[in-house]
Design an enzyme around this catalytic site. Structure first.
Site, PDB file in Angstrom:
ATOM      1  N   LYS A  97       0.344   5.676   8.381  1.00 27.49           N
ATOM      2  CA  LYS A  97       1.012   5.895   7.089  1.00 27.49           C
ATOM      3  C   LYS A  97      -0.026   5.989   5.966  1.00 27.49           C
ATOM      4  CE  LYS A  97       2.330   2.304   4.876  1.00 27.49           C
ATOM      5  NZ  LYS A  97       1.925   1.381   3.790  1.00 27.49           N
ATOM      6  N   LYS A 134      -7.304   1.388  -2.794  1.00 25.20           N
ATOM      7  CA  LYS A 134      -6.928   0.999  -1.428  1.00 25.20           C
ATOM      8  C   LYS A 134      -7.131   2.175  -0.474  1.00 25.20           C
ATOM      9  CE  LYS A 134      -5.277  -1.542   1.921  1.00 25.20           C
ATOM     10  NZ  LYS A 134      -3.996  -2.199   2.138  1.00 25.20           N
ATOM     11  N   THR A 137       0.867  -1.182   0.000  1.00 28.49           N
ATOM     12  CA  THR A 137       0.000   0.000   0.000  1.00 28.49           C
ATOM     13  C   THR A 137       0.895   1.222   0.000  1.00 28.49           C
ATOM     14  OG1 THR A 137      -1.799  -1.118   1.145  1.00 28.49           O
ATOM     15  CG2 THR A 137      -1.742   1.287   1.294  1.00 28.49           C
TER      16      THR A 137
END
Lengths: 288, 288
Positions: free
Chosen positions: A239, A171, A96
């Site tokens: 993150k 995502k 990701t």
């Protein structure tokens, strides 16, 4: 597609690589800490000392690492994938990471006659182990189709989302939906407890109707049991939210819910919960 | 429990009353606008001109009205339920209302030899029609058990949550979980659109994994189709969130997610969306 190179054998990567090995593919691997690879090597994977060594022999290179800067390093470094991989190879990044970085990899790969896909996954350690991940893919559709047989050993819900970067953007949508929902799950539980209700009984009522969600069914019981072991790390979630907020800003979007979620998770991390599972957000409400 | 009195025949109330009628109970009804009762009367319900008239003949009085002040009026008014209902009667309020008001009704009823339950429901118009509502019940457990045969014709997931007010508190937990999740659903969709993705395809990827929720599966497609017809009204949702926030303050709880949701929905109402379905929150992101 004879030889698959797999770089990054963490909890997720290793299970994904293992599923390919068991499906009969020849697998060469590299990861920073060699010990993590040992059981895979015992099952027949071949160790390589560097990213470059993997790249030079692989027909398909798969990567599943931690942060965007790790991705950048293993693709663009002097000993990286893009400099050393064979012409015609397929490059699949499962990490990701930033949509813009996915586009940069795609363009650089294209220039050199390779095919790059961004393919982040969802479904956690269990999904990786059982080969039931959701895979969100960006890049050329032909490349997606060519790699479908590989994806099919790793995941179940495999959707081509559009051009390079579209997998990463998808995502981000996934993480955005989760982030704000986690706030609601925690707030519903702390309200239940403070109001003197039996929270387990409350879950019996609310987890089947319009309030139902994966987090309410699977993470709320862990919160109540005081189980904050990581299925998905707080630090990785922060993150991801950081990437999504930066992208949103670029797109001219204001996402107040996501912003709030990131603030709460950062407060949690500051209190030493970086390595906990995302359900530890409950502690922010309960303990501070 | 021969005669059931039902007060409040809106979309929800009427379907609930009809299910009891069809189960063979004798039903007397009152609602502010008589026309709304006509099809029920044609099926065999008996009309009464006032709340008092219903209360005087009923063994069980059920109420399903709009706001807490309506509840207060029909229970505590001079012509209200508590002054006129028979000793030993059961009083069941299905309205989503204040926990403290539920406690007041319970105590006043008890003094006079009646049994009161707060029993808010979840599951919308479809659940009411099909008799599959979730019913969250507060009050004495014996009274709950005595009324279970009645509840069983109206709902499926029927849980006794604790003493008086516990049903209302549980419904608040339900609304809290929904409210914040709705923000995430909207933010995921607007991000998808702004990022140039196909939002329907994004839903294919994200609505089955860790981001999955009832709202993502059932309301997100309506948002994308521009269908803002009410399953559940914005104005009622704002009322519920107001109750939950006031209760949270009393409990010494800070719920930043719920607070944000209420602000966003109020901004939506100010723009004329009070009568829309809760999925209209999407418009706040798309149009302003």
């Amino acid at each position: 597609m004879k030889t698959i190179g797999f770089i990054g054998l963490g909890v997720m990567g290793k299970s994904m690589a293992r599923n390919l090995l068991r499906a009969g593919y020849s697998l060469v691997v590299y990861t920073r800490t060699k010990e993590k690879a040992e059981d895979l090597l015992a099952e027949g994977a071949v160790w390589k000392e560097t990213v470059k060594d993997v790249a030079q022999v692989a027909d398909v290179v798969m990567t599943m690492v931690g942060e965007p800067h790790d991705v950048e390093h293993i693709y663009f470094g002097d000993d990286g994938i893009l400099k050393h991989v064979k012409r015609g190879a397929y490059l699949i990044d499962f990490t990701t990471s930033k949509p813009s970085l996915a586009v940069r990899i795609y363009e650089e790969a294209k220039k050199k006659g390779m095919f790059a896909l961004d393919a982040p996954v969802s479904g956690g350690d269990i999904g990786a182990r059982e080969g039931t991940l959701s895979i969100m893919v960006g890049g050329d559709k032909e490349a997606f189709s060519a790699c479908m047989p590989l994806f099919s050993h790793i995941g179940k819900n495999i959707v081509w989302q559009g051009k390079a970067g579209a997998g990463q953007h998808t995502k981000m949508c996934n993480q955005i939906a989760i982030a704000t929902n986690m706030i609601g799950v925690c707030e519903a539980l702390v309200y239940a407890e403070k109001a003197g209700l039996d929270p387990e009984r409350v879950l019996q009522s609310i987890s089947q109707g319009a309030a139902s969600s994966w987090s309410l069914s699977y993470l709320a019981p862990r919160m109540l049991a005081g189980d904050f072991a990581p299925g998905f790390y707080v630090k990785h979630f922060i993150k991801d939210m950081g990437i999504a907020l930066a992208e949103a800003e670029t797109l001219g979007l204001s996402l107040p819910g996501l912003k709030l979620a990131k603030q709460l998770y950062e407060a949690l991390a500051e209190r030493g919960e970086e390595q906990s599972g995302t359900q530890a957000l409950y502690k922010w409400y309960k303990e501070w």
